[in-house]
Design a protein around this motif. Structure first.
Motif, mmCIF file in Angstrom:
data_model
loop_
_atom_site.group_PDB
_atom_site.id
_atom_site.type_symbol
_atom_site.label_atom_id
_atom_site.label_comp_id
_atom_site.label_asym_id
_atom_site.label_seq_id
_atom_site.Cartn_x
_atom_site.Cartn_y
_atom_site.Cartn_z
ATOM 1 N N ASP A 224 0.844 -1.194 0.000
ATOM 2 C CA ASP A 224 0.000 0.000 0.000
ATOM 3 C C ASP A 224 0.881 1.246 0.000
ATOM 4 O OD1 ASP A 224 -2.297 -1.491 0.053
ATOM 5 O OD2 ASP A 224 -2.486 -1.422 2.260
ATOM 6 N N LEU A 225 0.415 2.304 -0.627
ATOM 7 C CA LEU A 225 1.091 3.602 -0.682
ATOM 8 C C LEU A 225 2.386 3.556 -1.489
ATOM 9 C CD1 LEU A 225 0.617 4.741 3.043
ATOM 10 C CD2 LEU A 225 -0.851 5.219 1.079
ATOM 11 N N CYS A 226 2.556 2.492 -2.277
ATOM 12 C CA CYS A 226 3.752 2.344 -3.107
ATOM 13 C C CYS A 226 3.340 2.000 -4.528
ATOM 14 C CB CYS A 226 4.669 1.244 -2.555
ATOM 15 S SG CYS A 226 5.234 1.523 -0.851
ATOM 16 N N SER A 227 4.261 2.152 -5.440
ATOM 17 C CA SER A 227 4.051 1.703 -6.816
ATOM 18 C C SER A 227 5.182 0.768 -7.183
ATOM 19 C CB SER A 227 4.001 2.893 -7.779
ATOM 20 O OG SER A 227 5.223 3.616 -7.747
ATOM 21 N N CYS A 228 4.881 -0.203 -8.018
ATOM 22 C CA CYS A 228 5.866 -1.214 -8.395
ATOM 23 C C CYS A 228 5.968 -1.311 -9.910
ATOM 24 C CB CYS A 228 5.485 -2.577 -7.816
ATOM 25 S SG CYS A 228 5.370 -2.597 -5.997
ATOM 26 N N SER A 229 7.141 -1.643 -10.388
ATOM 27 C CA SER A 229 7.329 -1.853 -11.816
ATOM 28 C C SER A 229 6.602 -3.117 -12.243
ATOM 29 C CB SER A 229 8.822 -1.966 -12.135
ATOM 30 O OG SER A 229 9.359 -3.114 -11.504
ATOM 31 N N ALA A 230 6.468 -3.310 -13.539
ATOM 32 C CA ALA A 230 5.767 -4.475 -14.052
ATOM 33 C C ALA A 230 6.386 -5.773 -13.552
ATOM 34 C CB ALA A 230 5.763 -4.445 -15.573
ATOM 35 N N SER A 231 7.709 -5.771 -13.411
ATOM 36 C CA SER A 231 8.381 -6.975 -12.931
ATOM 37 C C SER A 231 8.299 -7.108 -11.418
ATOM 38 C CB SER A 231 9.857 -6.947 -13.347
ATOM 39 O OG SER A 231 10.544 -5.921 -12.646
ATOM 40 N N GLY A 232 7.998 -5.990 -10.753
ATOM 41 C CA GLY A 232 7.964 -5.987 -9.300
ATOM 42 C C GLY A 232 9.319 -5.806 -8.660
ATOM 43 N N ALA A 233 10.371 -5.707 -9.463
ATOM 44 C CA ALA A 233 11.720 -5.593 -8.919
ATOM 45 C C ALA A 233 12.049 -4.175 -8.471
ATOM 46 C CB ALA A 233 12.741 -6.049 -9.959
ATOM 47 N N GLU A 234 11.285 -3.187 -8.938
ATOM 48 C CA GLU A 234 11.508 -1.791 -8.553
ATOM 49 C C GLU A 234 10.275 -1.272 -7.828
ATOM 50 O OE1 GLU A 234 12.771 0.620 -11.808
ATOM 51 O OE2 GLU A 234 13.991 -0.989 -12.682
ATOM 52 N N VAL A 235 10.493 -0.783 -6.605
ATOM 53 C CA VAL A 235 9.396 -0.307 -5.766
ATOM 54 C C VAL A 235 9.685 1.125 -5.340
ATOM 55 C CG1 VAL A 235 8.072 -0.679 -3.642
ATOM 56 C CG2 VAL A 235 8.980 -2.657 -4.922
ATOM 57 N N VAL A 236 8.666 1.994 -5.484
ATOM 58 C CA VAL A 236 8.784 3.398 -5.092
ATOM 59 C C VAL A 236 7.642 3.740 -4.142
ATOM 60 C CG1 VAL A 236 8.757 5.800 -5.864
ATOM 61 C CG2 VAL A 236 9.887 4.034 -7.268
ATOM 62 N N CYS A 237 7.997 4.290 -2.981
ATOM 63 C CA CYS A 237 7.012 4.718 -1.982
ATOM 64 C C CYS A 237 7.271 6.186 -1.695
ATOM 65 C CB CYS A 237 7.145 3.894 -0.706
ATOM 66 S SG CYS A 237 7.185 2.099 -0.962
ATOM 67 N N SER A 238 6.307 7.049 -2.017
ATOM 68 C CA SER A 238 6.549 8.487 -1.883
ATOM 69 C C SER A 238 5.324 9.233 -1.345
ATOM 70 C CB SER A 238 6.978 9.079 -3.224
ATOM 71 O OG SER A 238 5.995 8.819 -4.222
ATOM 72 N N GLN A 239 4.528 8.561 -0.548
ATOM 73 C CA GLN A 239 3.352 9.191 0.051
ATOM 74 C C GLN A 239 3.678 9.672 1.461
ATOM 75 O OE1 GLN A 239 0.460 9.623 -1.704
ATOM 76 N NE2 GLN A 239 1.549 8.690 -3.434
ATOM 77 N N SER A 240 3.366 10.922 1.758
ATOM 78 C CA SER A 240 3.676 11.447 3.093
ATOM 79 C C SER A 240 2.937 10.710 4.194
ATOM 80 C CB SER A 240 3.336 12.939 3.149
ATOM 81 O OG SER A 240 1.954 13.152 2.892
ATOM 82 N N SER A 241 1.853 10.040 3.862
ATOM 83 C CA SER A 241 1.075 9.298 4.863
ATOM 84 C C SER A 241 1.752 7.992 5.270
ATOM 85 C CB SER A 241 -0.333 9.000 4.335
ATOM 86 O OG SER A 241 -0.280 8.343 3.080
ATOM 87 N N LEU A 242 2.827 7.630 4.570
ATOM 88 C CA LEU A 242 3.560 6.415 4.936
ATOM 89 C C LEU A 242 4.384 6.674 6.196
ATOM 90 C CD1 LEU A 242 4.357 3.504 4.053
ATOM 91 C CD2 LEU A 242 6.322 4.529 2.896
ATOM 92 N N THR A 243 4.130 5.885 7.244
ATOM 93 C CA THR A 243 4.826 6.072 8.517
ATOM 94 C C THR A 243 5.641 4.855 8.938
ATOM 95 O OG1 THR A 243 2.866 5.338 9.741
ATOM 96 C CG2 THR A 243 3.091 7.704 9.354
#
Length: 334
Positions: free
Chosen positions: A22-41
């Motif tokens: 949750d609060l993240c985005s993943c590449s099609a392969s799932g090998a790259e994950v980006v989490c950039s939501q300020s609500s992430l604690t």
């Protein structure tokens, strides 16, 4: 994608799992994950693909990271944790990521780092920029570290221990800018034989010893701007045959010693603005160098005299021998 990653991804989807926190985005392969939501604690360990190789958690309210969090992604090789709320790190943080080579902790609230904190992974790039670190410790890293890039800029360091840099024989880029460094010990850079870029800008350096760069023959870029340098040793740059960029602006230099900029096949590019240049006989060396190499000076028109009174605000390059008080050899013979 290698076979292991492919099988893991298929298994994740067959089980109907989300395959991305949750609060993240993943590449099609799932090998790259980006989490950039300020609500992430909290660290997004739940649903984080175990085959993740690149993880970026940025501009969140993450304040704690544990060894167990990273152990969930053992294939990780790039970890970016910048502009979060981290105040401390466990000493064995990297024990579960034996492939990690890049770690970026820019813009957190780190003050004190424990011994061995970066000793459990083959790091090649370590960025600790814009934290609150007051002391750098040699115990952070193992002997003969594989680091080629170290960025400690924007902290509160008053010195850099030689023992730390002596562990980094492969270092190519070192950024110590925007700290509170007062001086460099004579042996600080002695083992950095592969160093190509050194940034010391924005510190409180007032002097440099003649042999400061004697063991860094590969230097190509040297940033010394925004310090309190009042004079430089004539042999400071001796042996730096590859130097192509030198920034000396915003210091307290009144003149440069004869021979400082050396004789190279390709003269160094320089910035010399915002120094209190005193345009008298001692300015002869710099004045001649500017006349021979005007194309090598950025903002040449802004290299101006601070004194004497009659020459204030004049461009140094525009002065004449008479104005500098230089007497031609023919007149001396008479």
């Amino acid at each position: 994608m290698n076979l292991w990653l492919l099988l893991a991804l298929i298994d994740c989807r067959q089980q109907g799992a989300q395959c991305c926190p949750d609060l993240c985005s993943c590449s099609a392969s799932g090998a790259e994950v980006v989490c950039s939501q300020s609500s992430l604690t909290h660290f997004p360990v739940e649903d984080l693909p175990s085959y993740t190789t690149q993880l970026s958690i940025r501009s969140t309210n993450l304040s704690i990271i544990a060894t167990s969090h990273l152990s969930a992604v053992p294939l990780l090789n790039n970890l970016h944790l910048y502009h979060n709320k981290l105040q401390s790190l466990p000493s064995d943080l990297l024990r579960g990521v034996p492939r990690l080579n890049t770690l970026d902790l820019t813009g957190n609230q780190l003050v004190h780092l424990p011994p061995n904190v970066f000793s459990h992974a083959p790091l090649r790039s370590l960025v600790l920029k814009n934290n609150l670190i007051e002391k750098a410790d040699a115990d952070w890293l193992p002997d003969n570290s594989s680091l080629t890039w170290l960025d400690l800029s924007g902290n509160r360091l008053t010195d850099i221990p030689s023992a730390l840099l002596h562990k980094l024989p492969h270092l190519v880029n070192l950024d110590l800018s925007n700290n509170n460094l007062q001086e460099l010990q004579v042996d600080t850079l002695d083992r950095l034989h592969h160093l190509e870029s050194l940034n010391l800008a924005g510190n409180n350096l007032s002097t440099l010893k003649p042999t400061t760069f004697a063991n860094t023959p590969q230097l190509t870029q040297l940033f010394l701007q925004e310090n309190r340098l009042q004079e430089l040793p004539a042999t400071l740059l001796q042996g730096l045959q590859h130097l192509n960029l030198l920034l000396l602006n915003q210091n307290q230099l009144q003149q440069l010693p004869s021979g400082l900029l050396g004789e190279r096949d390709s003269p160094v590019m320089v910035i010399l603005t915002r120094n209190p240049w005193v345009c008298d006989k001692k300015m002869e060396y710099l004045w001649k160098w500017l006349s021979i190499h005007p194309q090598n000076v950025f903002f040449l028109e802004e290299v101006i005299c601070a004194g004497p009174e009659a020459l204030k605000r004049r461009q140094v390059a525009s002065l004449t021998e008479n104005e500098l008080g230089l007497v031609k050899s023919s007149k001396i013979q008479n």
